[in-house]
Design an enzyme around this catalytic site. Sequence first.
Site, PDB file in Angstrom:
ATOM      1  N   TYR A 117     -10.118  -0.969  -3.309  1.00 24.43           N
ATOM      2  CA  TYR A 117      -8.932  -0.852  -4.166  1.00 24.43           C
ATOM      3  C   TYR A 117      -7.819  -0.163  -3.381  1.00 24.43           C
ATOM      4  O   TYR A 117      -8.047   0.852  -2.716  1.00 24.43           O
ATOM      5  CB  TYR A 117      -9.280  -0.039  -5.413  1.00 24.43           C
ATOM      6  CG  TYR A 117      -8.091   0.277  -6.288  1.00 24.43           C
ATOM      7  CD1 TYR A 117      -7.641  -0.640  -7.232  1.00 24.43           C
ATOM      8  CD2 TYR A 117      -7.420   1.489  -6.175  1.00 24.43           C
ATOM      9  CE1 TYR A 117      -6.543  -0.353  -8.041  1.00 24.43           C
ATOM     10  CE2 TYR A 117      -6.322   1.786  -6.969  1.00 24.43           C
ATOM     11  CZ  TYR A 117      -5.891   0.858  -7.903  1.00 24.43           C
ATOM     12  OH  TYR A 117      -4.799   1.153  -8.687  1.00 24.43           O
ATOM     13  N   HIS A 118      -6.607  -0.679  -3.486  1.00 25.84           N
ATOM     14  CA  HIS A 118      -5.462  -0.189  -2.709  1.00 25.84           C
ATOM     15  C   HIS A 118      -4.634   0.775  -3.547  1.00 25.84           C
ATOM     16  O   HIS A 118      -4.035   0.392  -4.546  1.00 25.84           O
ATOM     17  CB  HIS A 118      -4.593  -1.371  -2.284  1.00 25.84           C
ATOM     18  CG  HIS A 118      -3.713  -1.086  -1.108  1.00 25.84           C
ATOM     19  ND1 HIS A 118      -2.810  -0.051  -1.087  1.00 25.84           N
ATOM     20  CD2 HIS A 118      -3.605  -1.709   0.105  1.00 25.84           C
ATOM     21  CE1 HIS A 118      -2.174  -0.051   0.069  1.00 25.84           C
ATOM     22  NE2 HIS A 118      -2.641  -1.047   0.817  1.00 25.84           N
TER      23      HIS A 118
END
Length: 317
Positions: A117-118
Amino acid sequence: MPMADLSSIVCILEEWTVVEYLKKYLIYVVIASLTMSAIVFFFIVPLTIVFFIYLTNILLLMHQRNSDIEANPLSDVWDSARKTIASFWDVYARIWHGYELHGVENLPEGPGILVYYHGAIPIDYLYFLSRLFLWKKRLCLSVADHFVFRLPGLKLLLGVTGIMPGTREECLIALKNGYLVSISPGGVREALFSDESYQLVWGNRKGFARVALDAKVPIIPMYTQNVREGYRMLKERRFFRWLYESTRLPFTPPYGGLPVKFRTYIGEQIPYDPNITTDELVEKTKTAIQALISKHQTIPGSIWKALLERFDKCKSD
């Protein structure tokens, strides 16, 4: 009336006028001061991170010149420099975010694709790379957005740390050579337009799944707790989304940098399955990352809770 008395009266009137003027505009001065203080407070840490990144590149250039190194940036010749860089960022991670890394045992000994996840600023990912190198002396190659390679003055740093544009061919070669390859399918779009609800913003991204199937390697999900509490994006989305979609450049400024607790969790491998389709593998990977988020993250995210977790010594994996 003597001239001296007149002069005194004039001076008193002038002082009274100045005081009244100050009283009238004092509120504006206070508001302006508080606004400037808030801007400095919320943007100083992101700017400090940018400064340290450029400083790291300068030090690499000095090391290259002093040691007369002409080797490939991925060569083991650079390992001493990598260790120095990793040690610096690991100390920063420990001090500022009490950083923890869990689940390293879930990484394959050989090649694999790490999907994560960014956050608004992927500083947590930099922490992960640093600790992985210090613990395992292992370099994980990273797929980055094309705009990163247009940033001036970072070419050597990007090469030494294994950051690449990530075409299908490049990823397949890296996996064939035994590297871990990491990618955030949401990328810049997820950084800009996800929020404290931690929704994945992948759109129709499937390339990572195609590469995993072609290379016959596992996918490993990864997520960092409280990454959106540490750094956030401005709430105005419509204009900034239009700007990003028009230019593919991240003009939205991140803010924050509060010393919240960061814990990176590496989930169990999704093994290669010749009978699974690309779409099914994408959904399976999404489900795995969402499971990590559901297990380890308060939704919606809470900055206060994330700060208090710095004092939580009993958190289990």
